[in-house]
Design a protein around this motif. Structure first.
Motif, PDB file in Angstrom:
ATOM      1  N   GLY A  65      43.190  55.062   5.900  1.00 43.39           N
ATOM      2  CA  GLY A  65      44.872  54.747   5.930  1.00 43.39           C
ATOM      3  C   GLY A  65      45.008  54.977   7.195  1.00 43.39           C
ATOM      4  N   ARG A  66      44.657  55.984   8.372  1.00 42.51           N
ATOM      5  CA  ARG A  66      45.237  56.204   9.257  1.00 42.51           C
ATOM      6  C   ARG A  66      44.162  56.184  10.458  1.00 42.51           C
ATOM      7  NH1 ARG A  66      44.347  61.839  10.314  1.00 42.51           N
ATOM      8  NH2 ARG A  66      42.475  62.375   9.101  1.00 42.51           N
ATOM      9  N   PHE A  67      43.702  55.953  10.675  1.00 39.77           N
ATOM     10  CA  PHE A  67      41.962  55.656  11.589  1.00 39.77           C
ATOM     11  C   PHE A  67      42.008  53.770  11.087  1.00 39.77           C
ATOM     12  CE2 PHE A  67      40.017  59.650  12.697  1.00 39.77           C
ATOM     13  CZ  PHE A  67      41.533  60.143  12.999  1.00 39.77           C
ATOM     14  N   THR A  68      41.921  52.435  12.280  1.00 41.55           N
ATOM     15  CA  THR A  68      41.604  51.369  12.372  1.00 41.55           C
ATOM     16  C   THR A  68      40.133  51.772  13.552  1.00 41.55           C
ATOM     17  OG1 THR A  68      43.172  50.927  11.566  1.00 41.55           O
ATOM     18  CG2 THR A  68      42.171  49.331  12.543  1.00 41.55           C
ATOM     19  N   ILE A  69      38.888  51.172  12.801  1.00 43.03           N
ATOM     20  CA  ILE A  69      37.924  50.839  14.289  1.00 43.03           C
ATOM     21  C   ILE A  69      38.153  49.467  14.306  1.00 43.03           C
ATOM     22  CG2 ILE A  69      36.189  50.607  12.296  1.00 43.03           C
ATOM     23  CD1 ILE A  69      33.914  51.882  14.242  1.00 43.03           C
ATOM     24  N   SER A  70      37.599  48.544  15.794  1.00 44.74           N
ATOM     25  CA  SER A  70      37.643  47.912  15.744  1.00 44.74           C
ATOM     26  C   SER A  70      36.535  47.004  16.805  1.00 44.74           C
ATOM     27  CB  SER A  70      39.826  47.340  16.897  1.00 44.74           C
ATOM     28  OG  SER A  70      39.011  47.676  17.124  1.00 44.74           O
ATOM     29  N   ARG A  71      36.514  45.924  17.662  1.00 47.03           N
ATOM     30  CA  ARG A  71      35.264  45.979  18.521  1.00 47.03           C
ATOM     31  C   ARG A  71      35.698  44.287  18.991  1.00 47.03           C
ATOM     32  NH1 ARG A  71      29.401  45.306  16.152  1.00 47.03           N
ATOM     33  NH2 ARG A  71      28.786  45.099  17.541  1.00 47.03           N
ATOM     34  N   ASP A  72      35.392  44.471  20.046  1.00 47.23           N
ATOM     35  CA  ASP A  72      35.104  43.215  21.110  1.00 47.23           C
ATOM     36  C   ASP A  72      34.267  42.853  21.484  1.00 47.23           C
ATOM     37  OD1 ASP A  72      35.364  40.930  23.448  1.00 47.23           O
ATOM     38  OD2 ASP A  72      37.686  42.061  23.636  1.00 47.23           O
ATOM     39  N   ASN A  73      32.974  41.420  20.519  1.00 45.73           N
ATOM     40  CA  ASN A  73      32.098  41.194  20.836  1.00 45.73           C
ATOM     41  C   ASN A  73      31.557  41.625  22.836  1.00 45.73           C
ATOM     42  OD1 ASN A  73      31.550  42.449  18.268  1.00 45.73           O
ATOM     43  ND2 ASN A  73      31.782  40.691  17.319  1.00 45.73           N
ATOM     44  N   ALA A  74      32.532  40.528  23.056  1.00 44.56           N
ATOM     45  CA  ALA A  74      32.457  39.529  24.283  1.00 44.56           C
ATOM     46  C   ALA A  74      32.724  41.323  25.488  1.00 44.56           C
ATOM     47  CB  ALA A  74      34.157  38.458  24.283  1.00 44.56           C
ATOM     48  N   LYS A  75      33.262  41.635  24.358  1.00 43.57           N
ATOM     49  CA  LYS A  75      33.191  42.841  26.225  1.00 43.57           C
ATOM     50  C   LYS A  75      31.991  44.121  25.683  1.00 43.57           C
ATOM     51  CE  LYS A  75      38.228  42.400  27.697  1.00 43.57           C
ATOM     52  NZ  LYS A  75      39.608  42.611  27.423  1.00 43.57           N
ATOM     53  N   ASN A  76      32.017  44.027  24.664  1.00 44.39           N
ATOM     54  CA  ASN A  76      30.583  45.515  24.230  1.00 44.39           C
ATOM     55  C   ASN A  76      31.673  46.224  23.207  1.00 44.39           C
ATOM     56  OD1 ASN A  76      28.053  43.138  24.139  1.00 44.39           O
ATOM     57  ND2 ASN A  76      27.815  43.860  26.156  1.00 44.39           N
ATOM     58  N   THR A  77      32.537  46.542  23.170  1.00 46.34           N
ATOM     59  CA  THR A  77      33.642  47.698  23.353  1.00 46.34           C
ATOM     60  C   THR A  77      34.297  47.405  21.941  1.00 46.34           C
ATOM     61  OG1 THR A  77      34.372  47.053  25.153  1.00 46.34           O
ATOM     62  CG2 THR A  77      35.057  48.600  24.340  1.00 46.34           C
ATOM     63  N   VAL A  78      33.949  49.128  21.078  1.00 43.48           N
ATOM     64  CA  VAL A  78      34.333  49.204  20.292  1.00 43.48           C
ATOM     65  C   VAL A  78      35.758  50.123  20.238  1.00 43.48           C
ATOM     66  CG1 VAL A  78      32.582  51.043  19.704  1.00 43.48           C
ATOM     67  CG2 VAL A  78      33.701  50.608  17.777  1.00 43.48           C
ATOM     68  N   TYR A  79      36.547  50.122  19.427  1.00 44.81           N
ATOM     69  CA  TYR A  79      38.067  51.251  19.519  1.00 44.81           C
ATOM     70  C   TYR A  79      38.063  52.179  18.427  1.00 44.81           C
ATOM     71  CZ  TYR A  79      38.505  47.657  22.649  1.00 44.81           C
ATOM     72  OH  TYR A  79      38.685  46.277  24.361  1.00 44.81           O
ATOM     73  N   LEU A  80      38.627  52.639  18.748  1.00 45.48           N
ATOM     74  CA  LEU A  80      39.295  53.440  17.519  1.00 45.48           C
ATOM     75  C   LEU A  80      40.416  54.047  17.534  1.00 45.48           C
ATOM     76  CD1 LEU A  80      38.152  54.756  14.586  1.00 45.48           C
ATOM     77  CD2 LEU A  80      38.092  56.933  15.995  1.00 45.48           C
ATOM     78  N   GLN A  81      41.209  53.280  16.357  1.00 50.20           N
ATOM     79  CA  GLN A  81      42.835  53.707  16.905  1.00 50.20           C
ATOM     80  C   GLN A  81      43.135  54.539  15.609  1.00 50.20           C
ATOM     81  OE1 GLN A  81      45.329  52.339  18.327  1.00 50.20           O
ATOM     82  NE2 GLN A  81      46.726  54.217  17.778  1.00 50.20           N
ATOM     83  N   MET A  82      43.712  55.792  16.081  1.00 51.41           N
ATOM     84  CA  MET A  82      43.790  57.284  15.366  1.00 51.41           C
ATOM     85  C   MET A  82      45.319  57.591  15.036  1.00 51.41           C
ATOM     86  SD  MET A  82      40.630  59.910  16.599  1.00 51.41           S
ATOM     87  CE  MET A  82      41.258  59.456  18.557  1.00 51.41           C
ATOM     88  N   ASN A  83      45.831  57.310  14.446  1.00 55.12           N
ATOM     89  CA  ASN A  83      47.539  57.790  13.647  1.00 55.12           C
ATOM     90  C   ASN A  83      47.318  58.741  12.980  1.00 55.12           C
ATOM     91  OD1 ASN A  83      48.386  55.063  15.689  1.00 55.12           O
ATOM     92  ND2 ASN A  83      47.783  54.482  13.907  1.00 55.12           N
TER      93      ASN A  83
END
Length: 120
Positions: A65-83
């Motif tokens: 409910g606070r963090f969101t993980i996402s990824r961009d496969n074309a860029k081989n990148t993963v993100y972690l949005q932390m609120n």
């Protein structure tokens, strides 16, 4: 050889937000699961969030409910949005990737870690 390079850590006040990024580079054929782990002083490394290539996600109860993980496969990148960050989120955050290299073998790699510090 593969490298995972993280960015986005820093110092933030409680209630604030940060966005972590991790990009994989090198002899990559495909990346399967990617994830974020963290390790606070004196504690074991723990899973924060993980995401499969298809987008299925898994979160630690403490960050749901606070963090969101996402990824961009074309860029081989993963993100972690932390609120809504809390002081107990303070830790070194590590990127992790399960991938297959061009030699056909599967490997697991870690990033060097990025410090997240939340002040009260």
């Amino acid at each position: 050889q593969v490298q995972l390079v993280e960015s986005g850590g820093g110092l933030v006040q409680a209630g604030g937000s940060l966005r972590l990024s991790c990009t994989a580079s090198g002899s990559i054929f495909s990346i399967n699961a990617m994830g974020w782990y963290r390790q606070a002083p004196g504690k074991q490394r723990e899973l924060v969030a993980a995401i499969t290539r298809g987008g299925s996600t898994n979160y630690a109860d403490s960050v749901k409910g606070r963090f969101t993980i996402s990824r961009d496969n074309a860029k081989n990148t993963v993100y972690l949005q932390m609120n809504s960050l809390k002081p107990e989120d303070t830790a070194v955050h590590y990127c992790n990737a399960d991938l297959t290299e061009w030699n056909g073998f599967a490997y697991n790699y870690w990033g060097q870690g990025t410090q997240v510090t939340v002040s009260s």
